[in-house]
Design an enzyme around this catalytic site. Structure first.
Site, PDB file in Angstrom:
ATOM      1  N   SER A 109       0.857  -1.188   0.000  1.00 20.51           N
ATOM      2  CA  SER A 109       0.000   0.000   0.000  1.00 20.51           C
ATOM      3  C   SER A 109       0.892   1.236   0.000  1.00 20.51           C
ATOM      4  O   SER A 109       1.998   1.200   0.547  1.00 20.51           O
ATOM      5  CB  SER A 109      -0.876   0.011   1.255  1.00 20.51           C
TER       6      SER A 109
ATOM      7  N   LYS B  94       3.478  -2.370   6.000  1.00 22.07           N
ATOM      8  CA  LYS B  94       3.690  -2.340   4.561  1.00 22.07           C
ATOM      9  C   LYS B  94       5.130  -1.971   4.216  1.00 22.07           C
ATOM     10  O   LYS B  94       5.704  -2.505   3.247  1.00 22.07           O
ATOM     11  CB  LYS B  94       2.709  -1.374   3.899  1.00 22.07           C
TER      12      LYS B  94
ATOM     13  N   TYR C 175      -0.141   0.321  10.348  1.00 23.05           N
ATOM     14  CA  TYR C 175      -0.389  -0.207   9.004  1.00 23.05           C
ATOM     15  C   TYR C 175       0.773   0.158   8.078  1.00 23.05           C
ATOM     16  O   TYR C 175       1.278  -0.689   7.323  1.00 23.05           O
ATOM     17  CB  TYR C 175      -1.705   0.360   8.469  1.00 23.05           C
TER      18      TYR C 175
END
Length: 272
Positions: free
Chosen positions: A158, A181, A177
């Site tokens: 992402s 990633k 998050y």
């Protein structure tokens, strides 16, 4: 977009593809695109049947969609937070469909909340599913790929993995998050350097914002972001192109789906 159909004699004829997080959304679309190119597809996720998740989509539905179109497909229910499930997943996938030639690490579990209130339990779960599970699954399939002289691993990342830039403010809750990633991308490039001589391509597809059930749960599509939504066909096509890539020419890439396809001059195929 080109017509959608199963080509059993396509570039992935005779190859087995294992796709995680495949009960809905991006994972389901990837399964469809790889099957269209002739792959035997093994779909995996935690949700196999209706009623097992609050979100729409099941492994049963994904595989039914593929089989109805004439594809060779199976599913293995697995919780990637558990090492034993990861080992069982690869074992059962290979028993059902043959050695894994293409591994797509798409599964994720995500919590959006500021660091100050992020619990240890949720932090460890995200790291386990989004970072260590792809690492472990790669360990499980790499010996076979090396023995056969080739293979492909595609990790789904992402733009959250990119470092935030000033001016800061406004966005909160995506730090963990983004950490996951960023770690996944660094794992990808490192592994690519390790196994290129073995004929194995290791790449990342970074989708951007896609209208999927998981994205809807987090409310990430709104009036401010709606113009950035990317068709799911772009992500599926980018994964497919990297699944058939020559590791001597295309490995260690962090490919942002739409620009990547534009650079290659490729229009995404419609999906079944």
């Amino acid at each position: 977009m080109t017509d959608a159909k199963i080509d059993r004699d396509g570039p992935l004829k005779g190859k087995t593809a294992l796709v995680t997080g495949a009960s809905r959304g991006i994972g389901e679309a990837i399964c469809v695109r790889l099957a269209m190119a002739g792959a035997r597809v093994v779909a995996s996720a935690r949700t196999a049947e209706d009623g097992e998740s609050k979100l729409p989509g099941t492994l049963h539905a994904t595989v039914d969609r593929l089989r109805t179109a004439g594809a060779d497909a199976a599913f293995v229910k697995a919780d990637l937070a558990l090492a034993a499930d990861r080992e069982r997943l690869v074992s059962e996938a290979e028993a059902a469909s043959g050695p894994i030639d293409v591994l797509v690490n798409n599964a994720a579990i995500t919590y959006f909340m500021p660091v100050a209130v992020f619990s240890e339990k949720r932090f460890k779960l995200m790291m386990e599913v989004q970072v260590y599970a792809p690492f472990h699954l790669a360990q499980l399939v790499l010996p076979g790929m090396k023995e056969r002289g080739g293979g492909a691993i595609v990790n789904i990342s992402s733009p959250a993995g990119i470092h935030p830039k000033p001016p800061y403010g406004g966005a909160q809750g995506g730090t963990v998050y983004g950490m996951c990633k960023a770690a996944l991308e660094r794992f990808t490039t490192g592994l690519a350097a390790e196994v290129q001589e073995d004929g194995i391509a290791v790449n990342v597809v970074s989708p951007g914002l896609v209208d999927t059930p998981g994205v809807a749960v987090h409310g990430l599509i709104n009036e401010r972001t709606r113009d950035r939504v990317q068709p799911i066909e772009y992500i599926a096509e980018a994964v497919y192109r990297l699944a058939i890539a020559d590791p001597q020419a295309m490995t260690g890439q962090v490919a942002y789906a739409a620009p990547f396809l534009a650079e290659l001059g490729i229009t995404p195929s419609a999906l079944l």
